[in-house]
Write a protein that holds these residues in place. Structure first.
Motif, PDB file in Angstrom:
ATOM      1  N   GLY B 269     -17.754  63.631  -9.940  1.00  0.00           N
ATOM      2  CA  GLY B 269     -17.495  65.011 -10.356  1.00  0.00           C
ATOM      3  C   GLY B 269     -16.428  65.691  -9.512  1.00  0.00           C
ATOM      4  N   GLY B 270     -15.550  64.896  -8.892  1.00  0.00           N
ATOM      5  CA  GLY B 270     -14.505  65.474  -8.051  1.00  0.00           C
ATOM      6  C   GLY B 270     -13.153  65.425  -8.719  1.00  0.00           C
ATOM      7  N   THR B 271     -12.132  65.741  -7.941  1.00  0.00           N
ATOM      8  CA  THR B 271     -10.769  65.691  -8.468  1.00  0.00           C
ATOM      9  C   THR B 271      -9.930  64.798  -7.555  1.00  0.00           C
ATOM     10  OG1 THR B 271     -10.232  67.650  -7.191  1.00  0.00           O
ATOM     11  CG2 THR B 271     -10.815  68.006  -9.499  1.00  0.00           C
ATOM     12  N   ALA B 272      -8.814  64.321  -8.102  1.00  0.00           N
ATOM     13  CA  ALA B 272      -7.913  63.482  -7.306  1.00  0.00           C
ATOM     14  C   ALA B 272      -6.765  64.337  -6.786  1.00  0.00           C
ATOM     15  CB  ALA B 272      -7.373  62.347  -8.176  1.00  0.00           C
ATOM     16  N   ALA B 273      -6.283  63.975  -5.605  1.00  0.00           N
ATOM     17  CA  ALA B 273      -5.139  64.699  -5.039  1.00  0.00           C
ATOM     18  C   ALA B 273      -4.047  63.695  -4.718  1.00  0.00           C
ATOM     19  CB  ALA B 273      -5.564  65.441  -3.777  1.00  0.00           C
ATOM     20  N   ARG B 274      -2.819  64.179  -4.756  1.00  0.00           N
ATOM     21  CA  ARG B 274      -1.708  63.280  -4.422  1.00  0.00           C
ATOM     22  C   ARG B 274      -1.668  63.088  -2.915  1.00  0.00           C
ATOM     23  NH1 ARG B 274       3.018  66.288  -6.730  1.00  0.00           N
ATOM     24  NH2 ARG B 274       4.140  64.995  -5.242  1.00  0.00           N
ATOM     25  N   PHE B 275      -1.350  61.873  -2.525  1.00  0.00           N
ATOM     26  CA  PHE B 275      -1.356  61.559  -1.094  1.00  0.00           C
ATOM     27  C   PHE B 275      -0.286  62.350  -0.338  1.00  0.00           C
ATOM     28  CE2 PHE B 275      -2.042  58.683   2.475  1.00  0.00           C
ATOM     29  CZ  PHE B 275      -3.388  58.423   2.330  1.00  0.00           C
ATOM     30  N   ASP B 276       0.831  62.601  -1.039  1.00  0.00           N
ATOM     31  CA  ASP B 276       1.891  63.332  -0.335  1.00  0.00           C
ATOM     32  C   ASP B 276       1.635  64.835  -0.272  1.00  0.00           C
ATOM     33  OD1 ASP B 276       2.227  63.819  -2.969  1.00  0.00           O
ATOM     34  OD2 ASP B 276       4.215  62.909  -3.177  1.00  0.00           O
ATOM     35  N   ALA B 277       0.555  65.282  -0.919  1.00  0.00           N
ATOM     36  CA  ALA B 277       0.183  66.705  -0.815  1.00  0.00           C
ATOM     37  C   ALA B 277      -1.084  66.855   0.027  1.00  0.00           C
ATOM     38  CB  ALA B 277      -0.038  67.284  -2.211  1.00  0.00           C
ATOM     39  N   LEU B 278      -1.206  65.946   0.986  1.00  0.00           N
ATOM     40  CA  LEU B 278      -2.421  65.893   1.811  1.00  0.00           C
ATOM     41  C   LEU B 278      -2.678  67.193   2.576  1.00  0.00           C
ATOM     42  CD1 LEU B 278      -4.412  63.627   2.244  1.00  0.00           C
ATOM     43  CD2 LEU B 278      -3.144  62.959   4.289  1.00  0.00           C
ATOM     44  N   GLY B 279      -1.590  67.788   3.043  1.00  0.00           N
ATOM     45  CA  GLY B 279      -1.719  68.994   3.866  1.00  0.00           C
ATOM     46  C   GLY B 279      -2.489  70.095   3.162  1.00  0.00           C
ATOM     47  N   THR B 280      -2.216  70.304   1.889  1.00  0.00           N
ATOM     48  CA  THR B 280      -2.893  71.371   1.133  1.00  0.00           C
ATOM     49  C   THR B 280      -4.384  71.082   1.044  1.00  0.00           C
ATOM     50  OG1 THR B 280      -0.895  71.370  -0.205  1.00  0.00           O
ATOM     51  CG2 THR B 280      -2.719  72.700  -1.008  1.00  0.00           C
TER      52      THR B 280
END
Lengths: 274, 474
Positions: B269-280
């Motif tokens: 039930g989560g979401t995926a994030a881009r690795f290069d936007a890790l800081g956010t």
């Protein structure tokens, strides 16, 4: 009847010491879980203590809010009652390790002085005075609980940061619980003290036609109120506000206690100061 | 009538063997019905978990149930069996395939059928305990003293389910009677007692649980917290399972392969994030778990400073379970950041397991007390009919003698007659009190049978339906 007051206070003191002993034994032993009898002993102590103060009121026909020894006893009861309320946060029961010795110390000093009326002639007695004093003591009790929560917060923070997973880590509550307890104690304490000061000033202006700023009690009250403000400001926003708030609670409580000692030692003779 | 446990567990069989002996709910019900309907057992319960499959039985055949269980027959069990891998050897209490007890034979056949092998071969992995040994075994199982992970909590619920399923089973005769009912209720009670009176189950016993324990020491309950998981491998999945079970509000998964991150995040039930936007993602998280296969740190001090230039406002827990580590140690120096690596978590687990082991003597003492209590009740079942018969015979004799006497003492007032009646009752009670107590004591010591024989002989209780009669009948 006087004997009954002393007996009940002595019994309450014994029960507080036993409740503290249960916590110390738990911390020192291999098992970090606080036994069920710990809160039960605390509840019994609060009940017996309350009965002791009720016996005082019945004996002397006045509430035990005037004079140093009765005031210490009431303060001790309020702190213990706070602790009892905190015990509903199951893991926060262990705050008793800091608060119960404080309660026992206040009660022991009160007993040593003799829990009886001071005989001081007050310009005014009545429900408003009693409410003022009770609210003020609630404010101080709130600060004491915030101090305990802050102290344990700093201790637990250090254990977590330095990766010490020993007894302190297991025994004391989470940082979040300590933060919540400290915040609520400050909110209750600050509200009560603000109301107490408001009532006190209203009474002073009404009967003395002045603010009585030079009165040590008033000075102490104002200093405590400013301390509350400082602690609350320290908790407001910014990085690491919880830890800053915890540190401010500890420092603030120490300042208030030291201020009391200094004011009491320097107060003019015959001046009624608790 | 004898208590017996027959089964296999992680002590006696590897997982490849255990999985072939598992009984699901339906097959367990069939097995219990078969055991009781055939008369091999008068009562039966089956406990089937990933670590053990055990039948608890009251043998339909005669047995005093007092023989101490747990003795091994001395046979080795390291030989391979058809289609089954070679086992590590049976623990103490290994079953004797030629054991004449019908219940044992029936269970061995059930096991053999289940695994598709012969009784002889199946028995390689199977142990049995009888009488008091069976009671001790169940009590040690339910308290997790016999578990693979000492102090694990699931076994209590599994034992409860096994008992409740058997008790609720529609069968004629019922598969759970008074003996197993009492045995399992006592077992569940002793399980609860051990959990409340010891810290056998306290603290995390696995790396993911240790991470959760740390998180709870910082945040309290994790409900409503936000988690960021870096990596989409097996460890990340385990971490996600733990976090989801704790009620974490939002889960973000970041991985070099975004599709894999999406797939994994979707399952929880989560979401995926881009690795290069890790800081956010880092700036929004309360808990960060890193388990990538990257050969160099993924979260550097520099990246962290960019993401949170003033440091985190709230405490931030960073759990780095990757090898080599994903997070630069300097990140842990940031105020309000709590950084732990795999060694830190293992230290917590080791400490907890050590403390759990220290609690074993206390738990064993509680178990021993509970065994004595159960055994006292169980053993007294044989003497209760004798005591009743003895009292009935004595009372009949008293009544007859009093009636005879009253015919000669008809001049007594009704009050005096009642007094005589009361007096004889009191004398009779006093005379029978000691033998009654002694019979119960003998039963709880395990010497009840001899004393029952003596009582029958001395008091001529030949018509008593007691243990002798059952023995002769069988």
């Amino acid at each position: 009847m006087m004997g009954m007051v002393a007996i009940l206070h002595g019994l309450a003191l014994t029960l507080y010491v036993i409740a503290a002993g249960v916590l110390v034994r738990t911390l020192a032993g291999a098992r970090p879980r606080v036994p069920q009898r710990g809160p039960a002993v605390l509840a019994a102590a609060v009940l017996v203590h309350g009965a002791g103060l009720a016996a005082y009121a019945a004996e002397h026909g006045e509430l035990p809010l005037v004079g140093l020894a009765p005031s210490l006893s009431v303060s001790a009861l309020l702190i213990a009652a706070f602790l009892f309320a905190v015990a509903f946060f199951r893991e926060a029961r262990t705050l008793g390790l800091v608060l119960l010795p404080l309660v026992a110390l206040l009660l022991a000093v009160g007993l040593a002085l003799g829990i009886r009326p001071s005989g001081e002639a007050l310009a005014f007695r009545g429900p408003w005075l009693y409410l003022h004093v009770l609210l003020a003591f609630t404010g101080y009790a709130g600060l004491a609980v915030a101090f305990a929560a802050g102290l344990v917060y700093l201790l637990q923070f250090r254990e977590l940061k330095e990766k010490h997973f020993g007894r302190v880590f297991r025994f004391f509550p989470s940082l979040d619980t300590l933060d919540v307890v400290g915040r609520r104690a400050l909110a209750i304490g600050f509200t009560a003290l603000t109301l107490a000061l408001g009532l006190g000033w209203a009474w002073t202006i009404r009967f003395r036609h002045s603010f009585a700023i030079g009165d040590p009690e008033v000075m102490w009250g104002i200093l405590t109120w400013l301390t509350f403000m400082g602690v609350i400001a320290a908790r407001a926003g910014g990085p690491a506000r919880s830890r800053r708030g915890a540190l401010a609670s500890v420092v603030g409580f120490v300042v208030v206690v030291l201020a009391y000692v200094v004011l009491r030692l320097t107060a003019a003779k015959g001046m009624a100061f608790l | 009538m004898s208590l017996i446990v027959v089964g296999l567990s992680h002590h006696s069989a590897p997982v490849g063997v255990r999985e072939r002996f598992v009984f699901d709910r339906e097959s367990a019900a069939d097995a219990l019905r078969a055991l009781t309907a055939s008369g091999a057992a008068s009562e039966a319960v089956v406990l089937s978990t990933c670590n053990r499959t055990e039948f608890y039985l009251v043998d339909g055949a005669r047995g005093d149930g007092r023989e101490p269980g747990g003795e091994t027959n001395g046979k080795s069990a390291t030989r391979a069996v058809d289609g089954l891998p070679s086992g590590p050897g049976r623990p103490g209490g290994a079953v004797d395939p030629s054991d004449p007890a019908p219940a044992v034979q029936a269970v061995l056949r059930l096991f053999a059928d289940r695994a598709g092998t012969s009784v002889e071969q199946a028995s390689t992995y199977i142990y049995s305990h009888k009488g008091r040994g069976a009671v001790q075994h169940l009590f040690r199982v339910v308290t997790s003293l016999d578990s693979m992970i000492l102090g694990e909590a699931q076994i209590q619920g599994q034992v409860r389910s096994a008992y409740q399923d058997a008790a609720a089973l529609e069968a004629e005769p019922r598969v759970v009677g008074p003996v197993l009912s009492r045995l399992f209720q006592d077992a569940l009670a002793v399980g609860g007692r051990v959990r409340s009176e010891t810290t056998l189950g306290a603290g995390a016993a696995s790396v993911p649980a240790a991470a959760v324990e740390l998180a709870r020491k910082i945040f309290g309950p994790l409900r409503g917290r936000r988690a960021l998981v870096l990596g989409a491998g097996e460890m990340s999945e385990l971490a996600l399972e733990c976090l989801a079970a704790e009620g974490v509000r939002s889960i973000v998964v970041a991985n070099r392969t975004e599709a894999r991150a999406r797939e994994l995040a979707g399952r929880f039930g989560g979401t995926a994030a881009r690795f290069d936007a890790l800081g956010t993602s880092l700036a929004e998280a309360d808990i960060v778990v890193t388990a990538t296969a990257a050969p160099h740190p993924v979260i550097t001090r520099e990246l962290f400073a960019r993401a949170l230039p003033r440091g985190p406002k709230r405490p931030l827990l960073v759990v780095d379970i990757a090898i080599p580590r994903d997070v630069e140690p300097a990140v842990g120096e940031v105020d309000n950041v709590f950084l732990y690596d795999i060694d830190d978590l293992r230290q917590i687990v080791d400490d907890n397991l050590e403390r759990r082991r220290a609690e074993i003597p206390v738990a064993e003492r509680i178990v021993a007390e509970a065994i004595d209590e159960f055994w006292s009740w169980y053993a007294s079942r044989d003497v209760v009919p004798v005591i009743r018969e003895l009292r009935e015979a004595a009372e009949a004799l008293r009544r007859s003698e009093v009636e005879k006497a009253m015919r000669r003492l008809s001049h007594l007032t009704p009050d005096d007659q009642a007094l005589v009646d009361r007096l004889t009752k009191q004398i009779l009670n006093k005379i029978l009190h000691r033998p009654t107590v002694r019979l119960r004591e003998a039963a709880s010591r395990g010497t009840g049978e001899a004393v029952v024989h003596a009582a029958r002989y001395l008091f001529e209780l030949d018509t008593v339906r007691g243990a002798t009669e059952r023995e002769e009948g069988e």
